[in-house]
Write a protein that holds these residues in place. Structure first.
Motif, short mmCIF file in Angstrom:
data_model
loop_
_atom_site.label_atom_id
_atom_site.label_comp_id
_atom_site.label_asym_id
_atom_site.label_seq_id
_atom_site.Cartn_x
_atom_site.Cartn_y
_atom_site.Cartn_z
N GLN A 37 91.34 48.23 47.84
CA GLN A 37 89.89 48.31 47.98
C GLN A 37 89.30 46.98 47.51
O GLN A 37 89.27 46.70 46.31
N GLN A 41 83.90 47.27 49.51
CA GLN A 41 84.37 47.69 50.83
C GLN A 41 85.13 49.02 50.73
O GLN A 41 85.30 49.58 49.65
N LYS A 42 85.55 49.52 51.88
CA LYS A 42 86.25 50.80 51.93
C LYS A 42 87.68 50.67 51.40
O LYS A 42 88.27 49.60 51.41
N VAL A 43 88.23 51.79 50.98
CA VAL A 43 89.65 51.85 50.65
C VAL A 43 90.43 51.72 51.97
O VAL A 43 90.15 52.45 52.94
N GLU A 44 91.40 50.79 51.98
CA GLU A 44 92.14 50.52 53.22
C GLU A 44 93.63 50.80 53.02
O GLU A 44 94.21 50.41 52.00
N ASP B 3 86.73 55.78 62.66
CA ASP B 3 85.58 55.31 61.90
C ASP B 3 85.05 56.49 61.10
O ASP B 3 84.82 57.56 61.67
N VAL B 4 84.90 56.32 59.82
CA VAL B 4 84.45 57.37 58.93
C VAL B 4 83.23 56.86 58.16
O VAL B 4 83.32 55.81 57.51
N GLU B 5 82.13 57.60 58.26
CA GLU B 5 80.89 57.15 57.65
C GLU B 5 80.33 58.14 56.66
O GLU B 5 80.40 59.36 56.87
N PHE B 88 84.59 60.29 48.09
CA PHE B 88 85.11 59.73 49.33
C PHE B 88 85.64 60.85 50.22
O PHE B 88 86.39 61.71 49.75
N PHE B 101 89.56 56.19 55.00
CA PHE B 101 88.50 56.56 54.07
C PHE B 101 87.11 56.21 54.58
O PHE B 101 86.92 55.20 55.29
N GLY B 102 86.15 57.01 54.18
CA GLY B 102 84.75 56.63 54.31
C GLY B 102 84.40 55.66 53.19
O GLY B 102 85.23 55.38 52.30
N GLY B 103 83.18 55.14 53.23
CA GLY B 103 82.77 54.15 52.25
C GLY B 103 82.41 54.71 50.89
O GLY B 103 82.20 53.95 49.94
#
Lengths: 112, 111
Positions: A37, A41-44, B3-5, B88, B101-103
């Motif tokens: 992360q 930003q998002k967890v990737e 895409d996760v929002e 999340f 994951f979403g943000g």
């Protein structure tokens, strides 16, 4: 209650240096993962590991990254030559042979 | 790709219910999760739901899944100050597969 552990909690390194991030998954779990992360930003997803081999990896997981399970307990992520953009929180996760992934507390990597 | 929002922020009063929402694009997502992250801590698995379910309840937590609208929600009943954290949602296609994951939604609970 068993939990995933990660060391160190914070790693500071110079650009171009190699780093190894360490994880001890929950005993008897079979699937192992690394995520990261970047701040804000998002967890990737980076990579998943099962039966001593990589089962899935993302575009982020290029030749600079490698994973290893050197013994029965540790799971490591190596970054060969760190870049500034590798600065992030790195999370290890493990799961039994079902769908839940349990995360460690993370290692904050700072590349200067 | 998937895409996760999620909305960024939610503020509620202690004792009220909180509803945290998540929308996604990939209809082949079969496992849908909610994780909680407290400051300085890792991601704690709260609950999950399979795509063949519409609802799952676990003590104060209720997960609702609307597959038609690709909408997932987490309701926390009787919200407490200890529930303040980032929540999340995360999805995967199959067991053992990567999570997307979403943000995250930052929940603030006011006393």
């Amino acid at each position: 209650e068993p939990e995933v552990t990660q060391t160190p909690s914070h790693q500071v390194t110079q650009m171009g240096q190699e780093v190894i991030l360490r994880c001890v998954p929950i005993s008897n779990h079979l699937y192992f993962y690394w995520y990261r992360q970047i701040l804000g930003q998002k967890v990737e997803f980076l990579v998943s590991f099962y039966n001593n081999e990589i089962s899935e990896k993302s575009e982020i997981f290029d030749d600079q990254f490698s994973v290893e399970r050197p013994d029965g307990s540790n799971f490591t992520l190596k970054i060969r030559s760190t870049k500034l953009e590798d600065s992030a929180m790195y999370f290890c996760a493990s799961s039994p042979e079902v769908n839940e992934q349990f995360f460690g507390p993370g290692t904050r990597l700072t590349v200067l | 790709g998937e895409d996760v929002e999620q909305s960024l922020f939610l503020s509620v009063r202690e004792g009220d219910s909180s509803v945290i929402n998540c929308t996604y694009t990939d209809s082949s997502s079969t496992y849908l999760y909610w994780y909680k992250q407290e400051p300085g801590a890792g991601l704690q698995l709260l609950t999950y739901i399979f795509s063949n379910m519409d609802m799952k309840q676990d003590q104060r937590l209720t997960v609702l899944l609307n597959k038609k609208d690709k909408h997932l929600s987490l309701r926390i009943a009787d919200t407490q100050t200890g529930d303040s954290a980032i929540y999340f949602c995360a999805l995967s296609r199959n067991a053992g597969n990567m999570l997307t994951f979403g943000g995250g939604t930052r929940l603030m609970v006011k006393p």
